[in-house]
Design a protein around this motif. Structure first.
Motif, PDB file in Angstrom:
ATOM      1  N   ASP A   1      39.896 -62.475 -96.805  1.00  0.00           N
ATOM      2  CA  ASP A   1      38.889 -61.532 -96.411  1.00  0.00           C
ATOM      3  C   ASP A   1      39.648 -60.328 -95.796  1.00  0.00           C
ATOM      4  N   VAL A   2      39.588 -59.012 -96.583  1.00  0.00           N
ATOM      5  CA  VAL A   2      40.276 -58.104 -96.297  1.00  0.00           C
ATOM      6  C   VAL A   2      39.361 -57.019 -95.351  1.00  0.00           C
ATOM      7  N   GLU A   3      39.343 -57.337 -94.072  1.00  0.00           N
ATOM      8  CA  GLU A   3      38.414 -56.417 -93.271  1.00  0.00           C
ATOM      9  C   GLU A   3      37.013 -56.394 -93.626  1.00  0.00           C
ATOM     10  N   GLY A   4      36.535 -57.552 -93.886  1.00  0.00           N
ATOM     11  CA  GLY A   4      35.088 -57.727 -94.229  1.00  0.00           C
ATOM     12  C   GLY A   4      34.927 -57.871 -95.852  1.00  0.00           C
ATOM     13  N   ASP A   5      35.782 -57.318 -96.640  1.00  0.00           N
ATOM     14  CA  ASP A   5      35.671 -57.538 -98.176  1.00  0.00           C
ATOM     15  C   ASP A   5      36.426 -58.814 -98.533  1.00  0.00           C
ATOM     16  N   GLU A   6      35.408 -59.701 -99.461  1.00  0.00           N
ATOM     17  CA  GLU A   6      36.041 -61.172 -99.802  1.00  0.00           C
ATOM     18  C   GLU A   6      36.642 -60.836-101.114  1.00  0.00           C
ATOM     19  N   HIS A   7      38.005 -61.486-101.503  1.00  0.00           N
ATOM     20  CA  HIS A   7      38.346 -61.319-102.615  1.00  0.00           C
ATOM     21  C   HIS A   7      38.906 -62.954-102.954  1.00  0.00           C
ATOM     22  N   LEU A   8      38.719 -63.630-104.244  1.00  0.00           N
ATOM     23  CA  LEU A   8      39.532 -64.698-104.533  1.00  0.00           C
ATOM     24  C   LEU A   8      40.572 -64.266-105.277  1.00  0.00           C
ATOM     25  N   ALA A   9      41.976 -64.775-104.572  1.00  0.00           N
ATOM     26  CA  ALA A   9      43.188 -64.351-105.131  1.00  0.00           C
ATOM     27  C   ALA A   9      44.105 -65.399-105.540  1.00  0.00           C
ATOM     28  N   LEU A  10      44.957 -65.370-106.340  1.00  0.00           N
ATOM     29  CA  LEU A  10      45.855 -66.124-106.734  1.00  0.00           C
ATOM     30  C   LEU A  10      47.299 -65.873-106.394  1.00  0.00           C
ATOM     31  N   ALA A  11      47.905 -66.603-105.819  1.00  0.00           N
ATOM     32  CA  ALA A  11      49.299 -66.169-105.319  1.00  0.00           C
ATOM     33  C   ALA A  11      50.194 -66.195-106.539  1.00  0.00           C
ATOM     34  N   LYS A  12      50.678 -64.920-107.055  1.00  0.00           N
ATOM     35  CA  LYS A  12      51.362 -64.951-108.369  1.00  0.00           C
ATOM     36  C   LYS A  12      52.723 -64.839-107.910  1.00  0.00           C
ATOM     37  N   ASP A  13      53.232 -64.528-106.962  1.00  0.00           N
ATOM     38  CA  ASP A  13      54.769 -64.350-106.711  1.00  0.00           C
ATOM     39  C   ASP A  13      54.952 -64.355-105.164  1.00  0.00           C
ATOM     40  N   VAL A  14      55.743 -65.507-104.786  1.00  0.00           N
ATOM     41  CA  VAL A  14      55.934 -65.754-103.329  1.00  0.00           C
ATOM     42  C   VAL A  14      57.494 -65.572-102.986  1.00  0.00           C
ATOM     43  N   GLN A  15      57.829 -64.468-102.183  1.00  0.00           N
ATOM     44  CA  GLN A  15      59.378 -64.383-102.214  1.00  0.00           C
ATOM     45  C   GLN A  15      59.909 -65.020-100.875  1.00  0.00           C
ATOM     46  N   ARG A  16      60.621 -65.760-100.864  1.00  0.00           N
ATOM     47  CA  ARG A  16      61.001 -66.284 -99.865  1.00  0.00           C
ATOM     48  C   ARG A  16      62.485 -66.132 -99.371  1.00  0.00           C
ATOM     49  N   ASP A  17      62.950 -66.304 -98.079  1.00  0.00           N
ATOM     50  CA  ASP A  17      64.326 -66.101 -97.577  1.00  0.00           C
ATOM     51  C   ASP A  17      65.150 -67.329 -98.330  1.00  0.00           C
ATOM     52  N   PRO A  18      66.348 -66.927 -98.879  1.00  0.00           N
ATOM     53  CA  PRO A  18      67.153 -67.936 -99.465  1.00  0.00           C
ATOM     54  C   PRO A  18      67.642 -69.169 -98.420  1.00  0.00           C
ATOM     55  N   ILE A  19      67.902 -68.630 -97.331  1.00  0.00           N
ATOM     56  CA  ILE A  19      68.170 -69.610 -96.411  1.00  0.00           C
ATOM     57  C   ILE A  19      67.108 -70.239 -95.553  1.00  0.00           C
ATOM     58  N   LYS A  20      66.596 -69.271 -95.041  1.00  0.00           N
ATOM     59  CA  LYS A  20      65.524 -69.830 -93.894  1.00  0.00           C
ATOM     60  C   LYS A  20      64.210 -70.523 -94.641  1.00  0.00           C
ATOM     61  N   ARG A  21      64.258 -70.004 -95.960  1.00  0.00           N
ATOM     62  CA  ARG A  21      62.994 -70.255 -96.769  1.00  0.00           C
ATOM     63  C   ARG A  21      61.638 -69.814 -96.319  1.00  0.00           C
ATOM     64  N   SER A  22      61.680 -68.941 -95.195  1.00  0.00           N
ATOM     65  CA  SER A  22      60.524 -68.299 -94.914  1.00  0.00           C
ATOM     66  C   SER A  22      59.960 -67.465 -95.769  1.00  0.00           C
ATOM     67  N   ILE A  23      58.703 -67.111 -95.713  1.00  0.00           N
ATOM     68  CA  ILE A  23      57.869 -66.212 -96.720  1.00  0.00           C
ATOM     69  C   ILE A  23      58.295 -64.786 -96.270  1.00  0.00           C
ATOM     70  N   GLU A  24      58.731 -63.987 -97.263  1.00  0.00           N
ATOM     71  CA  GLU A  24      59.027 -62.539 -96.866  1.00  0.00           C
ATOM     72  C   GLU A  24      58.123 -61.439 -97.614  1.00  0.00           C
ATOM     73  N   HIS A  25      57.424 -62.262 -98.705  1.00  0.00           N
ATOM     74  CA  HIS A  25      56.605 -61.166 -99.540  1.00  0.00           C
ATOM     75  C   HIS A  25      55.571 -61.771-100.203  1.00  0.00           C
ATOM     76  N   VAL A  26      54.261 -61.521-100.592  1.00  0.00           N
ATOM     77  CA  VAL A  26      53.463 -62.270-101.491  1.00  0.00           C
ATOM     78  C   VAL A  26      52.722 -61.318-102.295  1.00  0.00           C
ATOM     79  N   ASP A  27      52.681 -61.507-103.513  1.00  0.00           N
ATOM     80  CA  ASP A  27      51.882 -60.814-104.495  1.00  0.00           C
ATOM     81  C   ASP A  27      50.470 -61.652-104.859  1.00  0.00           C
TER      82      ASP A  27
END
Length: 230
Positions: free
Chosen positions: A64-90
């Motif tokens: 839900d992008v400010e009222g507009d809904e989209h069905l989206a597939l997480a294509k690329d998930v970039q994680r911190d190599p140590i903490k494994r936290s998510i840094e960016h998502v395509d």
């Protein structure tokens, strides 16, 4: 199958490393949404909700992008190599009923025959599936399989509606005869000999050798003394 979770996203106009760090400090995640001929939309996702939603690969989200809904597939998930936290998502926009090509993990279950080794040669398979019906994983059973058994990609059971894209001849699971400890040590010794590797003599063996040498020298000296007396 893929989870479809609804997540609210905010459009963002700040870019670059500095902006991304500020977003992460606020416990949010920078992301970009694109696909189907639309211009990329840069958004900010809620950190905790997104982390839960992306626990599995190929997650499909209702965004839900400010009222507009989209069905989206997480294509690329970039994680911190140590903490494994998510840094960016395509995120790629998909439509219901649309087929997408994705990599799906392969898991092995069961116990092969005694004295065998099971090797997972390829841990993912590329398949085509409906965006809303992507398998979470493929399971290959090795229960009771004997040495010499090989399972190729085209032998992996796929759910209805899922098509294999990976070459069917690709080896996925290989069951081989386990090598004995004696044979393994012999192979290692032979390889070390060919490489010219020499090991230092263990301390206890070296000490025993020294003691034996000293005893021999003492015996020889005693023998010489007796010979001179005679």
């Amino acid at each position: 199958m893929s989870d479809q979770l609804k997540i609210s996203a905010e459009k963002r106009s700040e870019f670059g490393k500095g902006a991304a760090r500020r977003i992460r400090r606020a416990h949010k995640i920078p992301a970009v949404l694109y696909g189907h001929g639309t211009d990329p939309v840069h958004v900010t996702l809620p950190g905790h909700e997104t982390l839960l939603a992306l626990r599995h690969s190929n997650a499909v989200l209702t965004l839900d992008v400010e009222g507009d809904e989209h069905l989206a597939l997480a294509k690329d998930v970039q994680r911190d190599p140590i903490k494994r936290s998510i840094e960016h998502v395509d995120l790629v926009i998909v439509l219901k009923g649309e087929k997408v090509t994705v990599d799906v993990a392969v898991h092995v279950e069961g116990e092969a025959a005694p004295e065998t080794v099971v090797t997972l040669e390829n841990n993912t398979l590329t398949v085509e599936a409906e965006a809303t019906h992507i398998p979470a994983s493929f399971v290959v059973s090795v229960e009771g399989l004997t040495a010499g058994t090989q399972i190729h990609a085209d032998a992996v059971e796929l759910p209805e509606g899922v098509t294999l894209v990976t070459d069917g001849e690709i080896l996925v699971v290989n069951v081989t005869q386990a090598i004995s400890e004696e044979a393994l040590e012999a192979e290692l010794a032979e390889a070390e000999a060919e490489a010219g590797i020499e090991h230092d003599e263990p301390e206890d063996e070296a000490a025993a050798s020294d003691e034996a040498g000293e005893a021999t020298a003492s015996d020889e000296a005693t023998g010489e003394e007796k010979s001179e007396e005679a």
